[in-house]
Write a protein that holds these residues in place. Structure first.
Motif, PDB file in Angstrom:
ATOM      1  N   ASN A 113      24.506 -60.729  40.154  1.00 27.10           N
ATOM      2  CA  ASN A 113      25.549 -59.768  39.780  1.00 27.10           C
ATOM      3  C   ASN A 113      25.045 -58.790  38.724  1.00 27.10           C
ATOM      4  O   ASN A 113      25.369 -57.594  38.761  1.00 27.10           O
ATOM      5  CB  ASN A 113      26.779 -60.514  39.263  1.00 27.10           C
ATOM      6  N   ILE A 114      24.245 -59.298  37.773  1.00 21.18           N
ATOM      7  CA  ILE A 114      23.701 -58.412  36.741  1.00 21.18           C
ATOM      8  C   ILE A 114      22.745 -57.403  37.360  1.00 21.18           C
ATOM      9  O   ILE A 114      22.796 -56.198  37.067  1.00 21.18           O
ATOM     10  CB  ILE A 114      23.004 -59.234  35.648  1.00 21.18           C
ATOM     11  N   MET A 119      21.770 -51.809  39.503  1.00 26.07           N
ATOM     12  CA  MET A 119      21.483 -50.952  40.656  1.00 26.07           C
ATOM     13  C   MET A 119      22.652 -50.012  40.937  1.00 26.07           C
ATOM     14  O   MET A 119      22.451 -48.839  41.282  1.00 26.07           O
ATOM     15  CB  MET A 119      21.194 -51.823  41.878  1.00 26.07           C
ATOM     16  N   LEU A 120      23.867 -50.508  40.777  1.00 21.80           N
ATOM     17  CA  LEU A 120      25.031 -49.641  40.974  1.00 21.80           C
ATOM     18  C   LEU A 120      25.081 -48.540  39.919  1.00 21.80           C
ATOM     19  O   LEU A 120      25.458 -47.400  40.215  1.00 21.80           O
ATOM     20  CB  LEU A 120      26.320 -50.470  40.936  1.00 21.80           C
ATOM     21  N   THR A 148      30.924 -57.795  36.894  1.00 21.69           N
ATOM     22  CA  THR A 148      31.945 -57.479  37.889  1.00 21.69           C
ATOM     23  C   THR A 148      32.349 -56.015  37.776  1.00 21.69           C
ATOM     24  O   THR A 148      32.062 -55.336  36.789  1.00 21.69           O
ATOM     25  CB  THR A 148      33.191 -58.368  37.694  1.00 21.69           C
ATOM     26  N   THR A 149      33.053 -55.564  38.799  1.00 20.77           N
ATOM     27  CA  THR A 149      33.627 -54.218  38.837  1.00 20.77           C
ATOM     28  C   THR A 149      35.148 -54.351  38.922  1.00 20.77           C
ATOM     29  O   THR A 149      35.660 -55.065  39.795  1.00 20.77           O
ATOM     30  CB  THR A 149      33.097 -53.426  40.040  1.00 20.77           C
ATOM     31  N   GLN A 150      35.835 -53.692  38.033  1.00 19.00           N
ATOM     32  CA  GLN A 150      37.289 -53.749  38.001  1.00 19.00           C
ATOM     33  C   GLN A 150      37.863 -52.591  38.809  1.00 19.00           C
ATOM     34  O   GLN A 150      37.453 -51.439  38.630  1.00 19.00           O
ATOM     35  CB  GLN A 150      37.791 -53.703  36.563  1.00 19.00           C
ATOM     36  N   LEU A 159      42.161 -55.775  40.740  1.00 19.26           N
ATOM     37  CA  LEU A 159      41.152 -56.437  41.565  1.00 19.26           C
ATOM     38  C   LEU A 159      39.828 -56.420  40.816  1.00 19.26           C
ATOM     39  O   LEU A 159      39.383 -55.366  40.353  1.00 19.26           O
ATOM     40  CB  LEU A 159      40.999 -55.716  42.914  1.00 19.26           C
ATOM     41  N   GLU A 160      39.191 -57.589  40.702  1.00 16.68           N
ATOM     42  CA  GLU A 160      37.887 -57.726  40.051  1.00 16.68           C
ATOM     43  C   GLU A 160      36.902 -58.299  41.063  1.00 16.68           C
ATOM     44  O   GLU A 160      37.113 -59.400  41.583  1.00 16.68           O
ATOM     45  CB  GLU A 160      37.986 -58.624  38.812  1.00 16.68           C
ATOM     46  N   VAL A 161      35.840 -57.562  41.336  1.00 18.23           N
ATOM     47  CA  VAL A 161      34.909 -57.890  42.409  1.00 18.23           C
ATOM     48  C   VAL A 161      33.529 -58.127  41.810  1.00 18.23           C
ATOM     49  O   VAL A 161      33.083 -57.343  40.957  1.00 18.23           O
ATOM     50  CB  VAL A 161      34.843 -56.747  43.444  1.00 18.23           C
ATOM     51  N   PRO A 162      32.805 -59.181  42.220  1.00 16.14           N
ATOM     52  CA  PRO A 162      31.417 -59.352  41.774  1.00 16.14           C
ATOM     53  C   PRO A 162      30.545 -58.185  42.229  1.00 16.14           C
ATOM     54  O   PRO A 162      30.701 -57.673  43.344  1.00 16.14           O
ATOM     55  CB  PRO A 162      30.993 -60.671  42.431  1.00 16.14           C
ATOM     56  N   ASN A 163      29.630 -57.777  41.366  1.00 14.71           N
ATOM     57  CA  ASN A 163      28.791 -56.626  41.689  1.00 14.71           C
ATOM     58  C   ASN A 163      27.916 -56.868  42.914  1.00 14.71           C
ATOM     59  O   ASN A 163      27.656 -55.952  43.690  1.00 14.71           O
ATOM     60  CB  ASN A 163      27.914 -56.273  40.486  1.00 14.71           C
ATOM     61  N   SER A 164      27.453 -58.106  43.097  1.00 13.95           N
ATOM     62  CA  SER A 164      26.598 -58.395  44.244  1.00 13.95           C
ATOM     63  C   SER A 164      27.344 -58.214  45.558  1.00 13.95           C
ATOM     64  O   SER A 164      26.756 -57.821  46.567  1.00 13.95           O
ATOM     65  CB  SER A 164      26.059 -59.822  44.152  1.00 13.95           C
ATOM     66  N   GLN A 165      28.635 -58.483  45.568  1.00 12.72           N
ATOM     67  CA  GLN A 165      29.411 -58.304  46.793  1.00 12.72           C
ATOM     68  C   GLN A 165      29.531 -56.836  47.160  1.00 12.72           C
ATOM     69  O   GLN A 165      29.482 -56.469  48.337  1.00 12.72           O
ATOM     70  CB  GLN A 165      30.796 -58.933  46.627  1.00 12.72           C
TER      71      GLN A 165
END
Length: 308
Positions: A113-114, A119-120, A148-150, A159-165
């Motif tokens: 996720n980090i 990368m994002l 995560t991304t909120q 909604l809170e999503v893991p960055n890797s997803q």
């Protein structure tokens, strides 16, 4: 006996001194930990406040930079707490290295996720305020963190999503482009005037200021369907005006075609019923199965009596 008493007194004195020294170390470590945590939170808020005053810094990077400052201060606080108990700096570095290796092996998903968060932030497929769609995830981005991304869905749900997803999914960014194409298909009857319908629908789009002049709106006959002539309305609009223009045109198309005397047909099907003329009683009987028996033959000889 006196020697045993002296040994017991020495042991008690050493225990008291150890408790006093250890208690002082514990209190000092707690004070450093509490003060360091407060300072880390204050530093994060201060950095974020300063970055918000800088218009040239992207909104996506501001919370990430503030979080990095906070975590850096917490690392120094942890080193200071360990040093309070007499742990040497070299030992602390070795301990952190071993702990980092163990944590890295145990928290592979977190490290992913980090890495995905960096990368994002580096490639920036989306920014804060963009509306995105990533597979089963869609919403407006509020903050991109290290883990995560909120986001906020169109229903207003947090909604809170893991960055890797997000990084492993195909991302559709509806806010990145300057204009979106809008297509509406409407059917008219085969008996109606096609040119009249095309002119009315084109005037309907060009008269709306939310439809961009370039590229200019278009209307065309899309197909000759089973029960209607399908006409396609096409125009370009800003992302913020897309849905309002779509809903307005859906209503205005019906009203304009009704005013022009043009009908919008619906699918129909003709059903033909045939009446059976011959009743069941009038049907001829089926022919007998198998060969017919031969007719009986008559004999001219006199009848013979029976012999017992």
């Amino acid at each position: 006996m006196e020697q045993q008493q002296e040994q017991a007194l020495d042991f008690l004195n050493q225990a008291v001194d150890f408790r006093i020294d250890y208690g002082i170390d514990v209190l000092g470590a707690l004070a450093i930990l509490i003060a360091g945590t407060l300072v880390a939170g204050w530093a994060r808020r201060s950095v974020l406040r300063v970055l918000n005053r800088a218009p040239r810094i992207d909104e996506t990077l501001k919370p990430v930079l503030a979080s990095i400052v906070r975590y850096a201060i917490l690392v120094f606080v942890l080193i200071a707490v360990l040093a309070q108990f007499g742990v040497q700096t070299t030992s602390i570095i070795a301990l952190l290295g071993a702990a980092g290796l163990a944590v890295g092996l145990a928290l592979q998903g977190t490290l992913q996720n980090i890495a995905a968060g960096f990368m994002l932030l580096f490639l920036r497929p989306f920014r804060v305020g963009d509306y995105i769609d990533a597979g089963a995830i869609s919403g407006t981005v509020n903050e991109i963190g290290l883990f995560t991304t909120q986001m906020r869905t169109y229903q207003g749900i947090y909604l809170e999503v893991p960055n890797s997803q997000l990084w492993n999914s195909a991302i559709l960014n509806y806010s990145r482009v300057e204009a979106r194409r809008l297509d509406i298909v409407v059917g008219i009857s085969y008996d109606d005037d096609i040119d009249k319908a095309l002119a009315a629908l084109l005037d309907l789009m060009t008269s709306d200021s939310r439809a961009n002049a370039e590229p200019e709106p278009q209307v065309m006959v899309k197909e000759l369907a089973d029960s209607s002539v399908n006409i396609n309305l096409r125009c370009w609009a800003d992302p913020g005006d897309y849905w309002s223009l779509l809903f307005h045109l859906n209503k205005a198309i019906k009203q304009r075609l009704d005013a022009e005397g043009i009908s919008i047909p619906f699918p129909q099907r003709d059903v033909h019923l045939y009446e059976e003329k011959n009743s069941r009683s009038a049907r001829p009987s089926p022919p007998p199965r198998g060969p017919a028996p031969p007719p009986p033959q008559r004999s001219n000889s006199p009848a013979r009596g029976r012999t017992f």
